[in-house]
Each structure stands twice: as structure tokens, then as C-alpha cells.
Design a protein around this motif. Structure first.
Motif, PDB file in Angstrom:
ATOM      1  N   MET A 100       0.827  -1.205   0.000  1.00 18.15           N
ATOM      2  CA  MET A 100       0.000   0.000   0.000  1.00 18.15           C
ATOM      3  C   MET A 100       0.862   1.256   0.000  1.00 18.15           C
ATOM      4  O   MET A 100       0.460   2.281  -0.563  1.00 18.15           O
ATOM      5  CB  MET A 100      -0.956   0.008   1.200  1.00 18.15           C
ATOM      6  N   ALA A 101       2.037   1.200   0.622  1.00 16.16           N
ATOM      7  CA  ALA A 101       2.929   2.368   0.606  1.00 16.16           C
ATOM      8  C   ALA A 101       3.373   2.668  -0.827  1.00 16.16           C
ATOM      9  O   ALA A 101       3.421   3.831  -1.242  1.00 16.16           O
ATOM     10  CB  ALA A 101       4.151   2.134   1.500  1.00 16.16           C
ATOM     11  N   VAL A 102       3.653   1.624  -1.604  1.00 14.68           N
ATOM     12  CA  VAL A 102       4.092   1.883  -2.980  1.00 14.68           C
ATOM     13  C   VAL A 102       2.915   2.368  -3.811  1.00 14.68           C
ATOM     14  O   VAL A 102       3.054   3.294  -4.622  1.00 14.68           O
ATOM     15  CB  VAL A 102       4.824   0.666  -3.601  1.00 14.68           C
ATOM     16  N   ILE A 103       1.732   1.778  -3.621  1.00 15.51           N
ATOM     17  CA  ILE A 103       0.568   2.190  -4.422  1.00 15.51           C
ATOM     18  C   ILE A 103       0.212   3.651  -4.130  1.00 15.51           C
ATOM     19  O   ILE A 103       0.071   4.464  -5.055  1.00 15.51           O
ATOM     20  CB  ILE A 103      -0.634   1.257  -4.146  1.00 15.51           C
ATOM     21  N   SER A 104       0.102   3.993  -2.840  1.00 15.25           N
ATOM     22  CA  SER A 104      -0.270   5.380  -2.515  1.00 15.25           C
ATOM     23  C   SER A 104       0.830   6.339  -2.954  1.00 15.25           C
ATOM     24  O   SER A 104       0.545   7.400  -3.513  1.00 15.25           O
ATOM     25  CB  SER A 104      -0.569   5.525  -1.021  1.00 15.25           C
ATOM     26  N   SER A 105       2.096   5.958  -2.766  1.00 14.21           N
ATOM     27  CA  SER A 105       3.188   6.871  -3.128  1.00 14.21           C
ATOM     28  C   SER A 105       3.250   7.115  -4.629  1.00 14.21           C
ATOM     29  O   SER A 105       3.498   8.240  -5.073  1.00 14.21           O
ATOM     30  CB  SER A 105       4.532   6.317  -2.634  1.00 14.21           C
ATOM     31  N   VAL A 106       3.044   6.065  -5.422  1.00 14.35           N
ATOM     32  CA  VAL A 106       3.064   6.242  -6.879  1.00 14.35           C
ATOM     33  C   VAL A 106       1.917   7.171  -7.290  1.00 14.35           C
ATOM     34  O   VAL A 106       2.097   8.102  -8.080  1.00 14.35           O
ATOM     35  CB  VAL A 106       2.988   4.878  -7.609  1.00 14.35           C
ATOM     36  N   LEU A 107       0.728   6.939  -6.710  1.00 10.15           N
ATOM     37  CA  LEU A 107      -0.418   7.792  -7.075  1.00 10.15           C
ATOM     38  C   LEU A 107      -0.178   9.234  -6.651  1.00 10.15           C
ATOM     39  O   LEU A 107      -0.405  10.167  -7.425  1.00 10.15           O
ATOM     40  CB  LEU A 107      -1.703   7.236  -6.448  1.00 10.15           C
ATOM     41  N   TYR A 108       0.313   9.445  -5.425  1.00  6.46           N
ATOM     42  CA  TYR A 108       0.512  10.819  -4.942  1.00  6.46           C
ATOM     43  C   TYR A 108       1.680  11.505  -5.654  1.00  6.46           C
ATOM     44  O   TYR A 108       1.727  12.724  -5.739  1.00  6.46           O
ATOM     45  CB  TYR A 108       0.701  10.845  -3.415  1.00  6.46           C
ATOM     46  N   THR A 109       2.628  10.713  -6.163  1.00  7.57           N
ATOM     47  CA  THR A 109       3.738  11.320  -6.913  1.00  7.57           C
ATOM     48  C   THR A 109       3.232  11.961  -8.202  1.00  7.57           C
ATOM     49  O   THR A 109       3.652  13.053  -8.576  1.00  7.57           O
ATOM     50  CB  THR A 109       4.798  10.253  -7.265  1.00  7.57           C
ATOM     51  N   PHE A 110       2.317  11.255  -8.870  1.00  5.77           N
ATOM     52  CA  PHE A 110       1.965  11.701 -10.223  1.00  5.77           C
ATOM     53  C   PHE A 110       0.641  12.458 -10.314  1.00  5.77           C
ATOM     54  O   PHE A 110       0.316  12.992 -11.364  1.00  5.77           O
ATOM     55  CB  PHE A 110       1.940  10.488 -11.175  1.00  5.77           C
ATOM     56  N   HIS A 217       4.321  -3.900  -7.174  1.00  2.87           N
ATOM     57  CA  HIS A 217       4.065  -5.164  -6.487  1.00  2.87           C
ATOM     58  C   HIS A 217       3.886  -4.942  -5.000  1.00  2.87           C
ATOM     59  O   HIS A 217       4.603  -4.129  -4.413  1.00  2.87           O
ATOM     60  CB  HIS A 217       5.283  -6.103  -6.602  1.00  2.87           C
ATOM     61  N   SER A 218       2.988  -5.736  -4.392  1.00  7.35           N
ATOM     62  CA  SER A 218       3.096  -5.956  -2.967  1.00  7.35           C
ATOM     63  C   SER A 218       4.122  -7.078  -2.826  1.00  7.35           C
ATOM     64  O   SER A 218       3.837  -8.233  -3.149  1.00  7.35           O
ATOM     65  CB  SER A 218       1.757  -6.388  -2.369  1.00  7.35           C
ATOM     66  N   ALA A 219       5.321  -6.738  -2.370  1.00  5.35           N
ATOM     67  CA  ALA A 219       6.386  -7.744  -2.207  1.00  5.35           C
ATOM     68  C   ALA A 219       6.104  -8.663  -1.032  1.00  5.35           C
ATOM     69  O   ALA A 219       6.763  -9.683  -0.842  1.00  5.35           O
ATOM     70  CB  ALA A 219       7.742  -7.057  -2.037  1.00  5.35           C
ATOM     71  N   THR A 220       5.093  -8.297  -0.231  1.00  7.96           N
ATOM     72  CA  THR A 220       4.642  -9.121   0.891  1.00  7.96           C
ATOM     73  C   THR A 220       4.157 -10.490   0.401  1.00  7.96           C
ATOM     74  O   THR A 220       4.171 -11.456   1.162  1.00  7.96           O
ATOM     75  CB  THR A 220       3.448  -8.406   1.579  1.00  7.96           C
ATOM     76  N   LYS A 221       3.721 -10.559  -0.833  1.00 11.65           N
ATOM     77  CA  LYS A 221       3.028 -11.729  -1.352  1.00 11.65           C
ATOM     78  C   LYS A 221       4.014 -12.703  -2.006  1.00 11.65           C
ATOM     79  O   LYS A 221       4.866 -13.248  -1.336  1.00 11.65           O
ATOM     80  CB  LYS A 221       1.929 -11.276  -2.303  1.00 11.65           C
ATOM     81  N   PHE A 222       3.890 -12.921  -3.308  1.00 14.24           N
ATOM     82  CA  PHE A 222       4.678 -13.972  -3.959  1.00 14.24           C
ATOM     83  C   PHE A 222       6.185 -13.685  -3.952  1.00 14.24           C
ATOM     84  O   PHE A 222       6.984 -14.609  -3.916  1.00 14.24           O
ATOM     85  CB  PHE A 222       4.209 -14.185  -5.399  1.00 14.24           C
TER      86      PHE A 222
END
Ligand code: PLP
Length: 405
Positions: A100-110, A217-222
Motif C-alpha cells: 500500500m505504501a508503494v501504491i499510494s506513493s506512486v499515485l501521490y507522486t503523479f 508489487h506488494s512484495a509481501t506476497k509472492f
């Protein structure tokens, strides 16, 4: 927005020519570790010391290689980022503390006030919350289309689109989107295209080669594979990743080196794990189709799946997540799950152990019943994250659970 984000590697190295299983093991690894250690060390240091102030200044300004402070960059985290670049065929990668940190950060960056996002109703529950709750608060318009209705998505893109966000296959309904087709429509509008590749993994799907700008990716997963670390990573052209990295440096959701180490270790067995897990996923999906208490089975590998042809064209394998809808809704779910002997009932996926869970307590725990129903997620829907156990044991376990009802 600049539309020419190159992902072409400058030169071909030996590692680029070998199989992806070999790349998962050797990609991004560096040499010359202290004590001739063969494994990437966990560099647990918040800061890096300099006696020469001029050298320190040059590193701090990015004029010389080196490290300053681990919120900005860390040697262990950088090995993980390099490994992901290899697997996603990306020029650059940025790791975060969670998916979620990567998803929110990518969205808020752009994104900024007045922009328009096009996406689909099906996406990870947390992502859906950003679309429904946080982006509108920022003054960003978010249009969520019926997930597999490509014409409707294209029509919304044509009305104006600054960012197209795709997740395929989706969590937990396993719907499939034609990445190349939708990315092309979005590029024609000058939009940036982001894809969540968590379910497919880099082994099965390469969104950057299909026109996507940022794959995450959520690296938490696979990637981690063992349910013992959390992380996230975004990959793409350096022109975009430098902006995402800047956002991370200032907003601070950086990955810690211990988790980075576990994820690096996990990725080395990704190809082995996925081979076993997706073979079992297919067997479980086929068995579930014969079970009278099952109303529907969702797995892109089934020829009856509505997205099967698209999946066959853009994926090398169909992944290790299966979901199915039980007749009798939550009442049957509550009876069936405790009967399983070789599975966790938990809100996670992508681990070596098989994991079962209904959407209510897993992917869409943040959503209300009304919201889930509006998203087309019925209370009888159960997601299986297929583990590495022997295929026949997993099928037998599910069979005995159904038989005991
Ligand atoms: C789990 C998941 C996320 C969120 O990742 P966290 O590491 O839990 O923050 C995002 N997208 C998908 C598809 C996921 O399965």
C-alpha cells in the motif's frame, strides 16, 4: 506529461539472456561482500560516516556514489531494487515498506488537484479506498469502470485521462484486463499507465513490455513468498522512478534492510514455487468446477473463464490464486473453512502455505457489506492462495472438507 519513458536496457549482459528462474537467483546480486560472504549482507545502519566533508557533500548531492541515510537509500534495499529491475525488465526500481505504501506513493507522486484517473471497480480493497476516499479529497476525479468492459474503459479514457490504473488478474475475483489495448488507449491521451502485477508476478506477466509505465508489487506476497516480511516495489523508467524515489525520501515509507533481505531470499525460489503453486491451482480449480456446492469458480487458466483468451496472450502462467463462490453464502463459508487441515485461514496470499479466506476478512476487509456487493463481491466468495504442498494433498483436503459438510 512526457510520454517517452524508455525501458530499453543500454547494453545486453549475460544475465539478460538467461531464463527468468536463473535471473531470480542471480539478478541484482553484487560481489565483494565483507568476509567474502556469498549472501547480500543486511546493512543495519541508519547513517553512513564520512571523514572527508567534500566527499560527503558530493555523495549527498548525488554527484558521487555512496550512502548517506537509510531513509534515502540502503545497500541491502538497493540489491532488492536491482533484482526487481532484472525481473520486470525495468530501468529503475524503488522499494517501499508495504504494497500500500508503494501504491499510494506512486499515485501521490503523479497526481494533483484537477486530474482524472480511470480504473476499474475491481482492485485490491486498499487501492479502492484510495480511489474512493483519499484521491477525491485531494480534488482528483476517479472513474471506476466495470472491470472487464474494455469498451467502457476506453470510452472513459477518451473523455480525458491523466492516469490509468490497472490490476490484472484482480483480487479476489480474478478478472483479466487486456493491458496492451488499454495502455495504448491511455497513451493516446498522454496518460501515465500504472499496473499492479502482484497476482501475476514478474514470471507470468511483463506489463512494461505491454505499454505500462509503472509496474508495482506488494512484495509481501509472492516475491517474499514466506509471509514473514512486508514490502512493496515500483519499477519503470528512471525519469519516472526518480520522482517516486524523491517522494519516498521525503514521505518516508522506505523499506527496512531486514525485510529487504527476506524478500531477496524469497525471490530466489520464486520460479520453483510458482511452478508448483500454479499447477496445483489448476487442479483445485478443475476439482471445484465439479463440486455441487460451488456456484462459480474464478481462475484465468480455465478455458471457461471470461478472460481466458486475453490471459493466454499476455501471461506465461495463470498464477496461484483461485477463488470460488459457495452456495449458501457466509453460512457455508463459516462451516467449510475450519474443516481444512492443510491451510491457514488468514488475510494474506502468495506464501508457501495454502491460505483460504473470504473477501470479508481479506482483500476487502476495509469495505462495508454494501460496498462489497456494489463491487460484485458476494459473501460466499472464498479466495485460495495455493501453496507449495503436494497437489494431490491439497485436492484431497478440499474434498474431505466438502464431504464433511
Ligand atoms: C496485498 C496486496 C496489496 C497491498 O500490499 P500490502 O503489502 O499488504 O500493503 C496490493 N495489491 C494487491 C493485488 C495485493 O494483493
Amino acid at each position: 506529461m512526457d510520454n517517452q519513458h524508455s525501458n530499453e536496457p543500454n547494453q545486453t549482459n549475460a544475465i539478460d539472456t538467461v531464463g527468468v528462474g536463473t535471473q531470480a537467483v542471480w539478478g541484482g546480486e553484487t560481489e565483494g561482500h565483507p568476509y567474502r560472504a556469498t549472501q547480500t549482507p543486511i546493512v543495519a545502519s541508519a547513517a553512513y560516516g564520512y571523514e572527508d566533508i567534500d566527499e560527503w557533500y558530493d555523495v549527498a548531492l548525488g554527484k558521487a556514489p555512496g550512502f548517506i541515510y537509510s531513509r534515502m537509500s540502503n545497500p541491502t534495499v538497493e540489491v532488492l531494487e536491482a533484482k526487481l529491475c532484472q525481473l520486470e525488465r525495468a530501468e529503475s526500481a524503488v522499494a517501499f515498506s508495504t504494497g500500500m505504501a508503494v501504491i499510494s506513493s506512486v499515485l501521490y507522486t503523479f497526481l494533483s488537484h484537477g486530474m482524472r484517473v480511470v480504473s476499474t471497480k475491481d482492485s485490491y480493497g486498499g487501492t479502492n479506498k484510495i480511489f474512493e476516499e483519499f484521491l477525491p479529497k485531494m480534488g482528483v476525479e476517479v472513474i471506476l469502470c466495470e472491470t472487464q468492459d474494455h469498451e467502457a474503459i476506453e470510452a472513459e479514457i477518451a473523455k480525458g485521462c491523466d492516469l490509468l490504473y490497472l490490476e490484472t488478474p484482480t483480487n479476489p475475483t480474478l478478472k483479466v484486463l487486456d493491458i496492451k489495448r488499454l495502455a495504448a488507449a491511455a497513451k493516446a491521451q498522454g496518460a501515465i499507465v500504472v499496473a499492479d502485477n502482484t497476482f501475476a508476478t514478474p514470471l507470468n506477466q511483463s506489463p512494461l513490455t505491454l505499454g505500462v509505465d509503472v509496474v508495482l508489487h506488494s512484495a509481501t506476497k509472492f516475491l517474499s513468498g514466506h509471509a514473514d516480511a512486508m514490502g512493496g516495489v515500483a519499477c519503470g523508467a528512471e525519469s519516472l522512478m526518480s520522482q517516486v524515489r524523491h517522494y519516498r525520501e521525503i514521505n518516508g515509507a522506505s523499506l527496512d534492510p531486514f525485510s529487504a533481505y527476506l524478500i531477496i531470499r524469497g525471490i530466489k525460489t520464486l520460479a520453483l514455487r510458482m511452478r508448483q503453486q500454479q499447477a496445483s491451482a489448476m487442479a483445485l480449480a478443475e476439482y471445484l468446477q465439479t463440486e455441487p456446492l460451488v456456484e462459480a469458480v474464478n481462475y484465468p487458466g480455465l478455458p471457461t473463464h471470461t478472460g481466458h483468451e486475453i490471459a493466454k496472450a499476455q501471461m506465461k502462467g495463470f498464477g496461484a490464486i483461485v477463488s470460488f463462490v459457495l452456495k449458501g453464502g457466509m453460512e457455508t463459508v463459516t462451516k467449510l473453512l475450519p474443516k481444512l487441515q492443510f491451510a491457514h485461514c488468514a488475510g494474506n496470499l502468495g506464501a508457501v502455505e495454502t491460505i483460504y479466506g473470504p473477501a470479508r476478512t481479506t482483500s476487502h476487509v476495509e469495505n462495508t457489506l454494501e460496498e462489497r456487493l456494489a463491487l460484485g463481491i458476494s459473501e460466499g466468495l472464498v479466495r485460495i492462495s495455493v501453496g507449495i504442498e503436494d497437489t494431490e494433498d491439497l485436492v484431497a483436503d478440499l474434498k474431505q472438507a466438502f464431504a464433511s459438510l
